[in-house]
Design a protein around this motif. Structure first.
Motif, mmCIF file in Angstrom:
data_model
loop_
_atom_site.group_PDB
_atom_site.id
_atom_site.type_symbol
_atom_site.label_atom_id
_atom_site.label_comp_id
_atom_site.label_asym_id
_atom_site.label_seq_id
_atom_site.Cartn_x
_atom_site.Cartn_y
_atom_site.Cartn_z
ATOM 1 N N TYR A 30 0.833 -1.202 0.000
ATOM 2 C CA TYR A 30 0.000 0.000 0.000
ATOM 3 C C TYR A 30 0.874 1.261 0.000
ATOM 4 O O TYR A 30 0.653 2.192 -0.776
ATOM 5 C CB TYR A 30 -0.905 -0.015 1.236
ATOM 6 C CG TYR A 30 -1.861 1.162 1.340
ATOM 7 C CD1 TYR A 30 -3.199 1.020 1.022
ATOM 8 C CD2 TYR A 30 -1.420 2.416 1.772
ATOM 9 C CE1 TYR A 30 -4.084 2.093 1.122
ATOM 10 C CE2 TYR A 30 -2.286 3.488 1.878
ATOM 11 C CZ TYR A 30 -3.620 3.330 1.547
ATOM 12 O OH TYR A 30 -4.478 4.396 1.641
ATOM 13 N N LEU A 31 1.856 1.307 0.870
ATOM 14 C CA LEU A 31 2.658 2.513 1.049
ATOM 15 C C LEU A 31 3.656 2.752 -0.078
ATOM 16 O O LEU A 31 4.329 3.788 -0.098
ATOM 17 C CB LEU A 31 3.411 2.441 2.383
ATOM 18 C CG LEU A 31 2.542 2.471 3.643
ATOM 19 C CD1 LEU A 31 3.399 2.389 4.888
ATOM 20 C CD2 LEU A 31 1.665 3.719 3.683
ATOM 21 N N THR A 32 3.779 1.810 -1.007
ATOM 22 C CA THR A 32 4.656 2.014 -2.160
ATOM 23 C C THR A 32 3.848 2.142 -3.446
ATOM 24 O O THR A 32 4.412 2.092 -4.544
ATOM 25 C CB THR A 32 5.668 0.858 -2.285
ATOM 26 O OG1 THR A 32 4.976 -0.395 -2.285
ATOM 27 C CG2 THR A 32 6.660 0.871 -1.136
ATOM 28 N N ASN A 33 2.537 2.304 -3.294
ATOM 29 C CA ASN A 33 1.658 2.501 -4.443
ATOM 30 C C ASN A 33 1.304 3.985 -4.522
ATOM 31 O O ASN A 33 0.660 4.526 -3.626
ATOM 32 C CB ASN A 33 0.389 1.660 -4.273
ATOM 33 C CG ASN A 33 -0.537 1.767 -5.464
ATOM 34 O OD1 ASN A 33 -0.942 2.860 -5.841
ATOM 35 N ND2 ASN A 33 -0.889 0.635 -6.035
ATOM 36 N N PRO A 34 1.725 4.709 -5.573
ATOM 37 C CA PRO A 34 1.494 6.156 -5.658
ATOM 38 C C PRO A 34 0.025 6.547 -5.498
ATOM 39 O O PRO A 34 -0.292 7.534 -4.836
ATOM 40 C CB PRO A 34 2.020 6.511 -7.047
ATOM 41 C CG PRO A 34 3.060 5.470 -7.331
ATOM 42 C CD PRO A 34 2.535 4.215 -6.710
ATOM 43 N N ALA A 35 -0.893 5.762 -6.101
ATOM 44 C CA ALA A 35 -2.319 6.106 -6.009
ATOM 45 C C ALA A 35 -2.811 6.022 -4.571
ATOM 46 O O ALA A 35 -3.580 6.871 -4.103
ATOM 47 C CB ALA A 35 -3.133 5.186 -6.917
ATOM 48 N N GLN A 36 -2.351 5.003 -3.835
ATOM 49 C CA GLN A 36 -2.800 4.844 -2.463
ATOM 50 C C GLN A 36 -2.107 5.832 -1.525
ATOM 51 O O GLN A 36 -2.689 6.269 -0.534
ATOM 52 C CB GLN A 36 -2.581 3.398 -2.016
ATOM 53 C CG GLN A 36 -3.533 2.447 -2.757
ATOM 54 C CD GLN A 36 -3.349 1.001 -2.361
ATOM 55 O OE1 GLN A 36 -2.243 0.477 -2.352
ATOM 56 N NE2 GLN A 36 -4.448 0.335 -2.055
ATOM 57 N N LEU A 37 -0.887 6.218 -1.853
ATOM 58 C CA LEU A 37 -0.233 7.273 -1.087
ATOM 59 C C LEU A 37 -0.987 8.597 -1.240
ATOM 60 O O LEU A 37 -1.124 9.367 -0.284
ATOM 61 C CB LEU A 37 1.216 7.436 -1.543
ATOM 62 C CG LEU A 37 2.216 6.401 -1.010
ATOM 63 C CD1 LEU A 37 3.571 6.595 -1.645
ATOM 64 C CD2 LEU A 37 2.329 6.476 0.508
ATOM 65 N N LEU A 38 -1.474 8.846 -2.434
ATOM 66 C CA LEU A 38 -2.274 10.048 -2.655
ATOM 67 C C LEU A 38 -3.576 9.976 -1.860
ATOM 68 O O LEU A 38 -4.037 10.976 -1.303
ATOM 69 C CB LEU A 38 -2.572 10.208 -4.150
ATOM 70 C CG LEU A 38 -3.349 11.465 -4.556
ATOM 71 C CD1 LEU A 38 -2.599 12.730 -4.124
ATOM 72 C CD2 LEU A 38 -3.598 11.477 -6.068
ATOM 73 N N GLU A 39 -4.163 8.775 -1.790
ATOM 74 C CA GLU A 39 -5.358 8.569 -0.978
ATOM 75 C C GLU A 39 -5.075 8.875 0.494
ATOM 76 O O GLU A 39 -5.863 9.544 1.174
ATOM 77 C CB GLU A 39 -5.833 7.122 -1.132
ATOM 78 C CG GLU A 39 -6.992 6.730 -0.237
ATOM 79 C CD GLU A 39 -7.301 5.248 -0.337
ATOM 80 O OE1 GLU A 39 -8.292 4.894 -0.998
ATOM 81 O OE2 GLU A 39 -6.550 4.442 0.257
ATOM 82 N N LEU A 40 -3.927 8.407 0.985
ATOM 83 C CA LEU A 40 -3.533 8.662 2.366
ATOM 84 C C LEU A 40 -3.368 10.159 2.617
ATOM 85 O O LEU A 40 -3.857 10.698 3.627
ATOM 86 C CB LEU A 40 -2.220 7.924 2.670
ATOM 87 C CG LEU A 40 -1.565 8.213 4.026
ATOM 88 C CD1 LEU A 40 -2.452 7.732 5.159
ATOM 89 C CD2 LEU A 40 -0.196 7.540 4.103
ATOM 90 N N LYS A 41 -2.704 10.820 1.692
ATOM 91 C CA LYS A 41 -2.496 12.262 1.816
ATOM 92 C C LYS A 41 -3.824 13.009 1.836
ATOM 93 O O LYS A 41 -4.031 13.937 2.649
ATOM 94 C CB LYS A 41 -1.622 12.748 0.664
ATOM 95 C CG LYS A 41 -1.296 14.241 0.697
ATOM 96 C CD LYS A 41 -0.377 14.607 -0.455
ATOM 97 C CE LYS A 41 -0.039 16.091 -0.425
ATOM 98 N NZ LYS A 41 0.865 16.479 -1.529
ATOM 99 N N THR A 42 -4.758 12.613 0.987
ATOM 100 C CA THR A 42 -6.071 13.261 0.922
ATOM 101 C C THR A 42 -6.832 13.104 2.234
ATOM 102 O O THR A 42 -7.488 14.044 2.712
ATOM 103 C CB THR A 42 -6.892 12.671 -0.237
ATOM 104 O OG1 THR A 42 -6.183 12.868 -1.464
ATOM 105 C CG2 THR A 42 -8.258 13.330 -0.334
#
Length: 414
Positions: free
Chosen positions: A358-370
Motif C-alpha cells: 500500500y505505502l509504495t503505491n502512488p495512487a494509495q499514497l495520494l489517498e492517504l495524503k487526501t
C-alpha cells in the motif's frame, strides 16, 4: 528418588571442583539453595539477599540486581562444571530460569555415533542440501521474475508522497531493520549437544521461563547475544516492496538485524523497521508513548483517537493459513537527531506485506495524503496508522486504513 545423603554427596563434589573452589560467594549461594531444597522450600529474592549477601532492610529488587546477577553466574558455573569435571555425572543440579529453586535431574547420555556413521550422515546431508539449494534457486528465480513484473518504478518526483521523501531526499543514510524471531538453545540428548530451537508459543525470555517450568526435566538456555538472527516473511516479505524505492532512486541503504540496533544507529541513520511487533526491541518503549498500540495477549490493535473521541479496538482472529484479517500499525516518527523512523509491524506477515504494498503505491499514497488533508487541512510530517489487511497464507489481498492520527513533531519520544 535421591535421599538427603546422596544429594549432599553431589553438592560436595560440585563445591570441591576447580570451577567452584576459588569462588566462596557461589559456594555459599549454592549451599543456601541446596539447604532450602532439602527443606522443600523455594527461597525468595529478598531472603537470599539477606541471608547470603548480607543486605539490609533497604534492599529493593527494582534497584539492586545482586541476587539475579549472581544466580545467573551460578547457572553458568554449573554449566561449565558439567562440561568438564561433571560431564559423566548421571544426576545433575539445575536452577530453572526465573526461579531460585534447586532441582536434581537424572541425565541420560546416549552413546555417540561412530566416526564412520557421522561421516555417512554428513555426506547424506550434503547431497540433500545440494538438491534443496538447486530447487530453492529455481523457485527463487521464478519468484523474482514474477516480482520484477509486479513492482513498478517509483516516480522520481517524491515531494507529493508522504513518508518516502523523508528518506530518499535526506542527508542521513537509511538503515532497514529486519525483525528477528525469538529462538533459544535446547539440549538434545541424542546428539549430545545444544541445538537452536523455535516454538510459536515462545516469543521472549518470559515465555522460555514458562516452558522450563512446564518441562523441568528438559534443558533450555538463551542464545548468545551475537548469535545469527532468524527471519520470517513478516520482515523479508515487505522488503520486496521497500527496497526498489532505494535502488531505483540511487539511494544507499543498509540491512541490519533488529536486535543488533544500537543507540548510535538511532542517531546516525534514518530507520525503517519491518516485522513482528514482539520483536521491536529498542523501539518498543517508544511506541508505548504513542496512541496506537498492540495488546499481544488479547491479539488487539488499539487506537486511542484523542480527547473526546472514542477508542477503536480491532481484534485479530483466525489462522494465517486460512482467510483472515490481520492488523498492522505504522508509525512515522521524528528520530532523536532530526532524522526519521518508520515502523511497520503486525501480528503476521499478511499485515506487513499488505501495508508495504500500500505505502509504495502512488495512487494509495495520494489517498492517504487526501485523508489527512481532509481531517487536518495539511499532510503532517509524522503520523500513526492502523491497517486492516485481508489475506491467506502469506498472501495479502487488500489493505484498508481503519484509523489515522497525526503526531506532534515536538513529541518527546527518545
Amino acid at each position: 528418588m535421591l535421599d538427603k545423603n546422596a544429594k549432599q554427596d553431589i553438592l560436595k563434589k560440585i563445591l570441591s571442583s576447580a570451577d567452584f573452589e576459588h569462588s566462596e560467594k557461589h559456594q555459599k549461594l549454592l549451599t543456601y539453595l541446596f539447604n532450602a531444597s532439602i527443606k522443600g522450600e523455594i527461597p525468595h529474592e529478598h531472603s537470599i539477599a539477606f541471608d547470603v549477601f548480607n543486605k539490609d532492610g533497604k534492599f529493593n529488587t527494582n534497584e539492586d540486581t545482586t541476587v539475579r546477577v549472581n544466580v545467573y553466574h551460578l547457572r553458568k558455573k554449573l554449566a561449565k562444571y558439567y562440561q568438564n569435571e561433571g560431564k559423566h555425572d548421571k544426576i545433575r543440579v539445575k536452577i530453572p530460569t526465573g526461579h531460585y529453586s534447586l532441582k536434581f535431574i537424572r541425565y541420560a547420555k546416549t552413546r555417540r555415533f561412530s566416526k564412520t556413521h557421522v561421516l555417512q550422515i554428513i555426506a547424506g546431508l550434503a547431497v540433500l542440501i545440494i538438491i534443496l539449494l538447486a530447487v530453492s534457486s529455481l523457485y527463487l528465480y521464478n519468484q523474482n521474475r514474477i516480482l520484477i513484473n509486479q513492482v513498478k518504478p517509483f516516480p522520481q518526483k517524491l515531494d507529493h508522497y508522504p513518508i518516502w521523501s523523508n528518506f530518499l531526499d535526506s542527508s542521513f543514510p537509511t538503515l532497514i531493520a529486519l525483525a528477528e524471531i525469538f529462538h533459544f538453545k535446547k539440549y538434545d540428548p541424542v546428539l549430545d549437544t545444544w541445538v537452536l530451537s523455535r516454538l510459536g508459543s515462545v516469543e521472549n525470555e518470559t515465555d522460555l521461563q514458562q516452558l522450563e517450568e512446564q518441562y523441568p526435566s528438559l534443558q533450555f538456555d538463551l542464545c548468545p547475544a551475537g548469535a545469527p538472527g532468524r527471519f520470517t516473511m513478516n520482515s523479508i516479505g515487505p522488503l520486496v516492496y521497500v527496497q526498489p524505492l532505494f535502488t531505483q532512486s540511487g539511494k544507499n541503504f543498509r540491512l541490519q538485524r533488529s536486535q543488533a540496533i544500537t543507540p548510535g544507529d538511532l542517531k546516525k541513520n534514518n530507520i525503517i523497521y519491518l516485522g513482528y511487533y514482539q520483536s521491536l526491541g529498542v523501539f518498543k518503549d517508544v511506541t508505548q508513548k504513542l496512541s496506537f498500540y498492540f495488546d499481544m495477549d488479547q491479539k488487539l490493535a488499539i487506537a486511542k483517537m484523542g480527547s473526546g473521541d472514542s477508542t477503536l479496538i480491532f481484534k485479530h482472529a483466525g489462522s494465517f493459513k486460512e482467510h483472515h484479517n490481520d492488523y498492522s500499525i505504522v508509525y512515522h516518527l521524528p528520530g532523536p537527531n532530526a532524522n526519521s523512523v518508520l515502523i511497520i509491524s503486525s501480528f503476521t506477515s499478511t499485515g506487513t506485506m499488505g501495508v508495504a504494498k500500500y505505502l509504495t503505491n502512488p495512487a494509495q499514497l495520494l489517498e492517504l495524503k487526501t485523508m489527512f488533508i481532509e481531517k487536518y487541512n495539511h499532510m503532517p510530517d509524522y503520523f500513526e496508522l492502523v491497517f486492516q489487511v485481508s489475506g491467506y497464507y502469506r498472501t495479502d489481498f487488500n489493505a484498508q486504513i481503519k484509523a489515522y492520527r497525526r503526531i506532534d513533531p515536538d513529541i518527546d519520544l527518545w
